[in-house]
Design an enzyme around this catalytic site. Structure first.
Site, PDB file in Angstrom:
ATOM      1  N   GLY A   1       4.102   6.173   5.805  1.00 16.37           N
ATOM      2  CA  GLY A   1       4.468   6.716   4.494  1.00 16.37           C
ATOM      3  C   GLY A   1       5.718   6.054   3.941  1.00 16.37           C
TER       4      GLY A   1
ATOM      5  N   ASP B   1       0.083   7.673  12.776  1.00 15.88           N
ATOM      6  CA  ASP B   1      -0.120   8.160  11.403  1.00 15.88           C
ATOM      7  C   ASP B   1      -1.592   8.453  11.160  1.00 15.88           C
ATOM      8  OD1 ASP B   1       1.876   7.744   8.662  1.00 15.88           O
ATOM      9  OD2 ASP B   1      -0.270   8.134   8.349  1.00 15.88           O
TER      10      ASP B   1
ATOM     11  N   THR C   1       3.816  16.004   1.465  1.00 16.68           N
ATOM     12  CA  THR C   1       5.164  15.968   0.892  1.00 16.68           C
ATOM     13  C   THR C   1       5.267  16.271  -0.603  1.00 16.68           C
ATOM     14  OG1 THR C   1       4.979  13.588   0.520  1.00 16.68           O
ATOM     15  CG2 THR C   1       5.946  14.303   2.623  1.00 16.68           C
TER      16      THR C   1
ATOM     17  N   THR D   1      14.038  18.572   4.812  1.00 17.88           N
ATOM     18  CA  THR D   1      14.370  18.414   3.402  1.00 17.88           C
ATOM     19  C   THR D   1      15.371  19.472   2.923  1.00 17.88           C
ATOM     20  OG1 THR D   1      13.393  18.720   1.193  1.00 17.88           O
ATOM     21  CG2 THR D   1      12.195  19.704   3.000  1.00 17.88           C
ATOM     22  N   ASP D   2      16.122  19.130   1.886  1.00 18.39           N
ATOM     23  CA  ASP D   2      17.040  20.114   1.275  1.00 18.39           C
ATOM     24  C   ASP D   2      16.267  21.274   0.645  1.00 18.39           C
ATOM     25  OD1 ASP D   2      15.976  18.739  -0.932  1.00 18.39           O
ATOM     26  OD2 ASP D   2      17.911  18.219  -1.820  1.00 18.39           O
ATOM     27  N   GLU D   3      14.953  21.065   0.408  1.00 18.97           N
ATOM     28  CA  GLU D   3      14.183  22.100  -0.293  1.00 18.97           C
ATOM     29  C   GLU D   3      14.041  23.381   0.531  1.00 18.97           C
ATOM     30  OE1 GLU D   3      10.851  20.696  -2.564  1.00 18.97           O
ATOM     31  OE2 GLU D   3      11.670  18.681  -2.656  1.00 18.97           O
TER      32      GLU D   3
ATOM     33  N   TYR E   1       5.194  23.928   0.145  1.00 20.29           N
ATOM     34  CA  TYR E   1       5.756  22.742   0.813  1.00 20.29           C
ATOM     35  C   TYR E   1       7.033  23.111   1.552  1.00 20.29           C
ATOM     36  CZ  TYR E   1       8.666  18.566   1.355  1.00 20.29           C
ATOM     37  OH  TYR E   1       9.507  17.607   1.861  1.00 20.29           O
TER      38      TYR E   1
ATOM     39  N   LYS F   1       7.836  23.530   5.627  1.00 19.68           N
ATOM     40  CA  LYS F   1       8.861  22.654   6.229  1.00 19.68           C
ATOM     41  C   LYS F   1       9.933  23.525   6.907  1.00 19.68           C
ATOM     42  CE  LYS F   1       9.489  18.731   6.042  1.00 19.68           C
ATOM     43  NZ  LYS F   1       9.061  17.647   6.993  1.00 19.68           N
TER      44      LYS F   1
ATOM     45  N   VAL G   1       7.446  15.221 -18.566  1.00 19.19           N
ATOM     46  CA  VAL G   1       8.639  15.936 -18.079  1.00 19.19           C
ATOM     47  C   VAL G   1       8.314  17.432 -18.014  1.00 19.19           C
ATOM     48  CG1 VAL G   1      11.003  16.580 -18.705  1.00 19.19           C
ATOM     49  CG2 VAL G   1      10.237  14.205 -18.944  1.00 19.19           C
TER      50      VAL G   1
ATOM     51  N   GLY H   1       7.424  28.270 -10.047  1.00 17.48           N
ATOM     52  CA  GLY H   1       8.439  28.405  -8.988  1.00 17.48           C
ATOM     53  C   GLY H   1       9.380  27.228  -8.909  1.00 17.48           C
TER      54      GLY H   1
HETATM   55  P1  NAD Z   1       4.899  10.435   2.392  1.00 17.41           P
HETATM   56  O1  NAD Z   1       3.984  11.444   1.795  1.00 17.41           O
HETATM   57  O2  NAD Z   1       5.144   9.154   1.694  1.00 17.41           O
HETATM   58  O3  NAD Z   1       4.384  10.064   3.875  1.00 17.41           O
HETATM   59  C1  NAD Z   1       3.930  11.009   4.780  1.00 17.41           C
HETATM   60  C2  NAD Z   1       3.237  10.254   5.917  1.00 17.41           C
HETATM   61  O4  NAD Z   1       2.798  11.217   6.886  1.00 17.41           O
HETATM   62  C3  NAD Z   1       1.995   9.475   5.473  1.00 17.41           C
HETATM   63  O5  NAD Z   1       1.991   8.198   6.083  1.00 17.41           O
HETATM   64  C4  NAD Z   1       0.839  10.322   5.984  1.00 17.41           C
HETATM   65  O6  NAD Z   1      -0.331   9.570   6.254  1.00 17.41           O
HETATM   66  C5  NAD Z   1       1.440  10.919   7.240  1.00 17.41           C
HETATM   67  N1  NAD Z   1       0.801  12.179   7.648  1.00 17.41           N
HETATM   68  C6  NAD Z   1       0.552  13.283   6.893  1.00 17.41           C
HETATM   69  N2  NAD Z   1      -0.049  14.232   7.630  1.00 17.41           N
HETATM   70  C7  NAD Z   1      -0.177  13.726   8.880  1.00 17.41           C
HETATM   71  C8  NAD Z   1      -0.695  14.239  10.099  1.00 17.41           C
HETATM   72  N3  NAD Z   1      -1.224  15.468  10.157  1.00 17.41           N
HETATM   73  N4  NAD Z   1      -0.660  13.455  11.187  1.00 17.41           N
HETATM   74  C9  NAD Z   1      -0.130  12.199  11.145  1.00 17.41           C
HETATM   75  N5  NAD Z   1       0.368  11.657  10.021  1.00 17.41           N
HETATM   76  C10 NAD Z   1       0.360  12.424   8.902  1.00 17.41           C
HETATM   77  O7  NAD Z   1       6.251  11.231   2.666  1.00 17.41           O
HETATM   78  P2  NAD Z   1       7.769  10.777   2.635  1.00 17.41           P
HETATM   79  O8  NAD Z   1       8.302  10.958   1.276  1.00 17.41           O
HETATM   80  O9  NAD Z   1       7.886   9.474   3.322  1.00 17.41           O
HETATM   81  O10 NAD Z   1       8.411  11.924   3.536  1.00 17.41           O
HETATM   82  C11 NAD Z   1       8.552  11.762   4.936  1.00 17.41           C
HETATM   83  C12 NAD Z   1       9.280  12.958   5.511  1.00 17.41           C
HETATM   84  O11 NAD Z   1      10.554  13.098   4.881  1.00 17.41           O
HETATM   85  C13 NAD Z   1       8.559  14.289   5.297  1.00 17.41           C
HETATM   86  O12 NAD Z   1       8.704  15.072   6.459  1.00 17.41           O
HETATM   87  C14 NAD Z   1       9.302  14.926   4.127  1.00 17.41           C
HETATM   88  O13 NAD Z   1       9.246  16.329   4.199  1.00 17.41           O
HETATM   89  C15 NAD Z   1      10.713  14.412   4.376  1.00 17.41           C
HETATM   90  N6  NAD Z   1      11.562  14.296   3.181  1.00 17.41           N
HETATM   91  C16 NAD Z   1      11.106  13.656   2.069  1.00 17.41           C
HETATM   92  C17 NAD Z   1      11.941  13.506   0.965  1.00 17.41           C
HETATM   93  C18 NAD Z   1      11.498  12.765  -0.274  1.00 17.41           C
HETATM   94  O14 NAD Z   1      12.223  12.792  -1.262  1.00 17.41           O
HETATM   95  N7  NAD Z   1      10.366  12.090  -0.276  1.00 17.41           N
HETATM   96  C19 NAD Z   1      13.240  14.038   1.004  1.00 17.41           C
HETATM   97  C20 NAD Z   1      13.668  14.686   2.173  1.00 17.41           C
HETATM   98  C21 NAD Z   1      12.812  14.793   3.242  1.00 17.41           C
HETATM   99  P1  TYD Z   2       9.283  15.351  -7.256  1.00 17.95           P
HETATM  100  O1  TYD Z   2       9.450  13.877  -7.263  1.00 17.95           O
HETATM  101  O2  TYD Z   2       7.910  15.915  -7.167  1.00 17.95           O
HETATM  102  O3  TYD Z   2      10.223  15.887  -6.077  1.00 17.95           O
HETATM  103  P2  TYD Z   2      10.649  17.423  -5.713  1.00 17.95           P
HETATM  104  O4  TYD Z   2       9.798  18.371  -6.435  1.00 17.95           O
HETATM  105  O5  TYD Z   2      10.403  17.423  -4.259  1.00 17.95           O
HETATM  106  O6  TYD Z   2      12.094  17.512  -6.094  1.00 17.95           O
HETATM  107  O7  TYD Z   2       9.967  15.937  -8.548  1.00 17.95           O
HETATM  108  C1  TYD Z   2      11.325  15.703  -8.832  1.00 17.95           C
HETATM  109  C2  TYD Z   2      11.667  16.497 -10.073  1.00 17.95           C
HETATM  110  O8  TYD Z   2      10.959  15.944 -11.179  1.00 17.95           O
HETATM  111  C3  TYD Z   2      11.257  17.953 -10.007  1.00 17.95           C
HETATM  112  O9  TYD Z   2      12.238  18.744 -10.678  1.00 17.95           O
HETATM  113  C4  TYD Z   2       9.946  17.997 -10.758  1.00 17.95           C
HETATM  114  C5  TYD Z   2      10.128  16.926 -11.809  1.00 17.95           C
HETATM  115  N1  TYD Z   2       8.891  16.227 -12.243  1.00 17.95           N
HETATM  116  C6  TYD Z   2       8.587  16.131 -13.599  1.00 17.95           C
HETATM  117  O10 TYD Z   2       9.331  16.610 -14.473  1.00 17.95           O
HETATM  118  N2  TYD Z   2       7.442  15.488 -13.964  1.00 17.95           N
HETATM  119  C7  TYD Z   2       6.583  14.944 -13.042  1.00 17.95           C
HETATM  120  O11 TYD Z   2       5.529  14.383 -13.434  1.00 17.95           O
HETATM  121  C8  TYD Z   2       6.922  15.032 -11.654  1.00 17.95           C
HETATM  122  C9  TYD Z   2       6.023  14.441 -10.604  1.00 17.95           C
HETATM  123  C10 TYD Z   2       8.088  15.680 -11.296  1.00 17.95           C
END
Ligand code: NAD
Ligand code: TYD
Length: 332
Positions: A10, A32, A78, A117-119, A141, A145, A197, A266
């Site tokens: 990912g 993966d 995610t 995640t901070d969420e 989500y 988490k 947006v 939400g």
């Molecule tokens: P992503 O969606 O890009 O990648 C997720 C990966 O996990 C993919 O390669 C997918 O194939 C794999 N996957 C999903 N379910 C699986 C399973 N059951 N078994 C094996 N592999 C599986 O996500 P990302 O943005 O790279 O996030 C990675 C991690 O970081 C997650 O745990 C997410 O909660 C955390 N995180 C993400 C963000 C963000 O902004 N993207 C911020 C903070 C934390």
């Molecule tokens: P996102 O990238 O989905 O991350 P997260 O919800 O985990 O923070 O969204 C970031 C912010 O952008 C969130 O407040 C939702 C908003 N957003 C839009 O306004 N339009 C969009 O099409 C998407 C995907 C997100």
């Protein structure tokens, strides 16, 4: 070190693997499931071994852990919007999948890092969350988490497993799947599609460049105290509308392509992470948001071969379902 990187195909996992191989000489085994978000292409330039498996598959997980020094778990569903539409996979991957990984790590007493995640803290109007803040997740989500984080903590407390948890703020950078705000807006802007947006666009996110998060995770893996949680937050906060306006400017567009659409149910208003604890451990974010955003837009400009196959087929169906409009620019 030889690392098992779950979810390493990912966005963040592949950037982390690249960094560990390049800068630390680590060996990486990627495990993966290759969901829609996992792509082998993300690892094209990274030397690695690959195991195609679900983290909930105990036999394959055990086998993959046989000869590694530590486990880093990125594997997750995610996207908040998808968790609202279809929560099933969020519950199974985050609850059952994390449980299977923890059990297998326990059998071999492996150091285990959970990427979170901070969420999990929910929304904060003023100030910043610390690691002591209560968990108040809003979406399926973030709730699942948070559940995974609690399970990890229980394995440290009950079984003495060497666990650490890294809670990152919103990541952005190369290889991010274009369902998330920044790559979605960048690709829509390239194609002259509308930029959707949610609500008034005044929701605030704390932006963290993906390499900074990867370095933070590696640092906590090496230096973190077992049983502890570390927040890893970005250096800058920015309201969504401002992010979108900057993308409009960086892509040479006109703000008339911005479209206000129905808000997310939400929807958390603001995320903000205090990262003093990980700073005290020796990590610091290096990339400010203006610089990282420009580099990210440039990466998407230079890597059409990466996103062109994504922006078709299932993605167009997802987009239509989620936004109620078709993408016009790319076969939609
Ligand atoms: P992503 O969606 O890009 O990648 C997720 C990966 O996990 C993919 O390669 C997918 O194939 C794999 N996957 C999903 N379910 C699986 C399973 N059951 N078994 C094996 N592999 C599986 O996500 P990302 O943005 O790279 O996030 C990675 C991690 O970081 C997650 O745990 C997410 O909660 C955390 N995180 C993400 C963000 C963000 O902004 N993207 C911020 C903070 C934390
Ligand atoms: P996102 O990238 O989905 O991350 P997260 O919800 O985990 O923070 O969204 C970031 C912010 O952008 C969130 O407040 C939702 C908003 N957003 C839009 O306004 N339009 C969009 O099409 C998407 C995907 C997100």
């Amino acid at each position: 070190m030889r690392l098992l990187v779950c979810g390493g195909a990912g966005f963040i996992g592949s950037n982390f693997a690249r960094l560990r191989v390049r800068d630390h000489g680590d060996e990486v085994v990627i495990l993966d499931k290759l969901t829609y978000a996992g792509r082998k292409e993300n690892l094209a330039d990274v030397e690695h071994e690959f195991v195609h498996a679900d983290i909930a598959d105990a036999a394959k997980v055990r086998e993959a852990m046989a000869d590694v020094d530590a486990v880093v778990n990125f594997a997750a569903e995610t996207h908040v919007d998808r968790s609202i539409a279809e929560p099933d996979a969020f519950v199974t991957t985050h609850a059952v999948g994390t449980y299977v990984l923890l059990e297998a790590a326990r059998e071999r007493s492996l150091r285990y890092l959970q990427v979170s995640t901070d969420e999990v803290y929910g929304s904060i109007a003023e100030g910043s969350f610390t690691e002591e803040s209560p968990l108040q997740p809003s979406s399926p989500y973030s709730a699942t988490k948070a559940g995974a984080d609690l399970l990890v903590a229980s394995y440290a407390e009950t079984f003495g497993l060497e666990t650490v948890i890294c809670r990152g703020s919103n990541n952005y950078g190369p290889y991010q799947y274009p369902e998330k705000l920044i790559p979605l807006m960048v690709l829509n802007a390239f194609h002259g599609d509308k930029l959707p947006v949610y609500g008034d666009g005044m929701q605030v996110r704390n932006w963290l460049y993906v390499e900074d998060f990867g370095r933070g995770i590696g640092h906590v893996l090496e230096h973190g105290v077992p049983g502890e949680v570390y927040n890893v937050g970005g250096p800058d906060e920015c309201p969504n509308l401002e992010v979108v306006r900057r993308i409009v400017a960086l892509t040479g567009n006109d703000e008339s392509i911005i479209e206000y659409v129905t808000d997310r149910p939400g929807h958390d208003r603001r995320y903000s992470l205090g990262s003093e604890k990980v700073r005290a451990l020796g990590w610091e974010a290096q990339v400010r948001f203006d610089e990282g955003l420009e580099a990210t837009v440039q990466w998407y400009k230079d890597n059409a071969a990466w996103w062109e196959p994504i922006r078709s087929g299932d993605y167009l169906e997802y987009y239509q379902r989620q936004y109620g409009t078709a993408l016009g620019g790319c076969g939609g």
